[in-house]
Design an enzyme around this catalytic site. Structure first.
Site, PDB file in Angstrom:
ATOM      1  N   ARG A 121      16.246 -36.734  11.698  1.00 34.74           N
ATOM      2  CA  ARG A 121      16.301 -35.656  10.708  1.00 34.74           C
ATOM      3  C   ARG A 121      15.048 -34.804  10.816  1.00 34.74           C
ATOM      4  O   ARG A 121      14.169 -34.815   9.969  1.00 34.74           O
ATOM      5  CB  ARG A 121      16.534 -36.241   9.341  1.00 34.74           C
ATOM      6  CG  ARG A 121      17.965 -36.727   9.321  1.00 34.74           C
ATOM      7  CD  ARG A 121      18.465 -37.143   8.025  1.00 34.74           C
ATOM      8  NE  ARG A 121      19.843 -36.705   7.867  1.00 34.74           N
ATOM      9  CZ  ARG A 121      20.588 -36.996   6.837  1.00 34.74           C
ATOM     10  NH1 ARG A 121      20.095 -37.680   5.845  1.00 34.74           N
ATOM     11  NH2 ARG A 121      21.831 -36.571   6.776  1.00 34.74           N
ATOM     12  N   GLN A 126      18.635 -30.131  12.874  1.00 34.17           N
ATOM     13  CA  GLN A 126      19.458 -29.938  11.673  1.00 34.17           C
ATOM     14  C   GLN A 126      20.868 -29.474  12.003  1.00 34.17           C
ATOM     15  O   GLN A 126      21.837 -29.902  11.384  1.00 34.17           O
ATOM     16  CB  GLN A 126      18.796 -28.930  10.737  1.00 34.17           C
ATOM     17  CG  GLN A 126      17.921 -29.616   9.706  1.00 34.17           C
ATOM     18  CD  GLN A 126      17.241 -28.648   8.756  1.00 34.17           C
ATOM     19  OE1 GLN A 126      17.407 -27.440   8.860  1.00 34.17           O
ATOM     20  NE2 GLN A 126      16.470 -29.186   7.839  1.00 34.17           N
ATOM     21  N   ASP A 129      23.376 -32.295  12.964  1.00 34.93           N
ATOM     22  CA  ASP A 129      23.406 -33.449  12.063  1.00 34.93           C
ATOM     23  C   ASP A 129      24.786 -33.632  11.427  1.00 34.93           C
ATOM     24  O   ASP A 129      25.126 -32.957  10.451  1.00 34.93           O
ATOM     25  CB  ASP A 129      22.321 -33.214  11.001  1.00 34.93           C
ATOM     26  CG  ASP A 129      22.165 -34.367  10.044  1.00 34.93           C
ATOM     27  OD1 ASP A 129      22.935 -35.338  10.139  1.00 34.93           O
ATOM     28  OD2 ASP A 129      21.276 -34.292   9.186  1.00 34.93           O
ATOM     29  N   SER A 132      24.879 -34.661   7.608  1.00 33.82           N
ATOM     30  CA  SER A 132      24.738 -33.579   6.634  1.00 33.82           C
ATOM     31  C   SER A 132      26.013 -32.764   6.528  1.00 33.82           C
ATOM     32  O   SER A 132      26.487 -32.480   5.427  1.00 33.82           O
ATOM     33  CB  SER A 132      23.604 -32.630   7.027  1.00 33.82           C
ATOM     34  OG  SER A 132      22.379 -33.268   6.875  1.00 33.82           O
ATOM     35  N   TYR A 229      14.875 -40.895   3.855  1.00 29.19           N
ATOM     36  CA  TYR A 229      15.869 -41.833   3.339  1.00 29.19           C
ATOM     37  C   TYR A 229      15.305 -42.733   2.250  1.00 29.19           C
ATOM     38  O   TYR A 229      14.104 -42.954   2.168  1.00 29.19           O
ATOM     39  CB  TYR A 229      16.386 -42.724   4.477  1.00 29.19           C
ATOM     40  CG  TYR A 229      17.339 -42.031   5.403  1.00 29.19           C
ATOM     41  CD1 TYR A 229      18.570 -41.597   4.946  1.00 29.19           C
ATOM     42  CD2 TYR A 229      17.010 -41.820   6.728  1.00 29.19           C
ATOM     43  CE1 TYR A 229      19.463 -40.973   5.801  1.00 29.19           C
ATOM     44  CE2 TYR A 229      17.888 -41.205   7.601  1.00 29.19           C
ATOM     45  CZ  TYR A 229      19.124 -40.786   7.127  1.00 29.19           C
ATOM     46  OH  TYR A 229      19.998 -40.177   7.965  1.00 29.19           O
TER      47      TYR A 229
END
Ligand code: NAD
Length: 373
Positions: A121, A126, A129, A132, A229
């Site tokens: 991450r 991004q 991902d 997400s 996380y």
């Protein structure tokens, strides 16, 4: 480089790992794309659209023949990959902790398995991902699923026949899915509150116009931990959180839970006794149900009723919005492979930071440190 796009074989999986848009872009890179016939049908994409984008469409064996990269939404069964090139990359959401046996089988078959959910991450990743992109849609859909099960309206309505009061919605776990759930419930007119163990989410909750509900007397997670996380919380924190939830939940109509801890079972956030304090007709949606569940009594794949409260445990929520979730998933895969595309080789070459993070198997062995413990 030949890229194979397979029809998903997991039960209930409606998504597809490439769209005509991404096929066209792969062809633009100089790749050959072969799609298994019918791969996109459950995501509203027919074979003709893939062909028009420049793919060949044929049987699974035809799609796989000589492919150096095999794309999937979920990991294909290792014994269904006959004909792929030796050492071919399997690029998909591979559920490495849940499907460890399959990872071993990829290794034994000599494939290089790349788990998209292990994408670091970091800013440059991004756009690659899948967690997400898929969580975002899950958070949205969770609220719609709650609204569909709820026998009342979400917004306050003032009518000639009297006033309908706004639904009270509580979101537990404010990561990507939780933030989208807050935004969606607000758009539908609910009064929204939310909680998380990460104190950084407090401001995010407020910026979406919702009320933060936080354990104040015991330390939560300050700042962003490894990769942002959560980790498992102390017993003291869990006790304080349970008390806080007990006081709050009895007044809620809708609860959406999204709390996850990577590589661990989902934390239990709501007990049966707490459900019993809720008003009949309330709805709880447990988005963590497949990882063990945040809610006592939630059943994966079912809507069950306890104490007059409906507990929604749909499996594979992104797949319930297959057209959009496929479009985003497919872009994640394209963004990943194209970022590393070596024009001279006509194939992607990974760097260490991302390659080492997502590579599960290589040279006949499981190589990922997260799996080797
Ligand atoms: P996730 O799906 O792993 O977990 C969902 C949420 O549950 C998290 O916010 C977590 O803190 C929360 N949670 C865990 N245990 C809990 C408990 N006991 N009680 C209440 N809440 C609990 O999370 P996610 O959506 O993957 O996001 C995790 C983080 O990663 C966030 O900070 C997010 O902004 C960040 N992120 C970064 C990038 C990037 O930079 N590329 C991309 C996506 C997400």
């Amino acid at each position: 480089m030949k890229i194979a796009v397979l029809k998903e074989s997991a039960a209930g999986e409606r998504r597809v790992s490439a769209t005509p848009e991404t096929v066209k872009k792969f062809v633009g890179l100089g790749a050959e794309v072969a799609v298994e016939a019918g791969a996109g049908l459950t995501a509203s994409i027919d074979d003709a659209a893939y062909a028009a984008a420049g793919a060949s469409v044929g049987t699974r064996a035809e799609a796989l023949a000589g492919a150096g990269i095999v794309l999937g939404v979920q990991g294909p069964s290792p014994d269904s990959l006959g004909g792929a090139a030796p050492g071919a990359w399997i690029v998909a959401g591979l559920n490495p902790f849940g499907e460890r046996g399959r990872v071993d089988a990829y290794a034994a078959a000599g494939f290089e398995a790349l788990a998209m959910e292990f994408m670091p991450r970091i800013t440059r990743a991004q756009s690659m991902d899948i967690l997400s992109s898929q969580s975002n849609l899950s958070g949205y859909k969770a609220v719609l699923d709650a609204a569909a099960e709820y026998g009342r309206a979400f917004p306050m309505m003032m009518t000639a026949a009297g006033t309908v009061s706004a639904a009270k919605c509580f979101v537990m776990g404010v990561g990507v899915a939780g933030l989208q759930a807050i935004a969606t419930a607000r758009r539908l007119g609910a009064q929204v509150s939310a909680t998380d163990v990460r104190s950084a989410t407090k401001e995010q909750i407020q910026s979406l116009g919702a009320k933060p509900i936080f354990v104040e007397n015991v330390a939560g997670i300050e700042g962003e931990g490894a990769g942002g996380y959560a980790t498992e919380m102390s017993e003291e924190y869990q006790k304080a959180q349970a008390e806080l939830v007990s006081a709050h939940i009895a007044k809620q109509d809708i609860v959406i839970t999204t709390a996850l801890i990577p590589g661990r079972p989902a934390p239990r956030l709501i007990s049966d006794a707490q459900i019993a304090t809720m008003r009949a007709g309330s709805v709880i949606v447990d988005l963590a149900v497949e990882q063990g569940g945040n809610v006592e009594g939630a059943v994966a794949g079912e809507v069950v009723e306890r104490h007059g409260v409906k507990i929604v445990g749909h499996k594979n929520v992104p797949s319930r919005l297959a057209a959009d979730s496929s479009a985003l998933f497919a872009r994640n895969l394209f963004n990943f492979l194209s970022a590393f595309w070596d024009k001279e080789k006509g194939a992607p070459v990974l760097d260490e930071e991302i390659g080492d993070a997502i590579r599960l198997t290589q040279g006949g062995k499981v190589v990922n440190p997260r799996l080797l413990g």
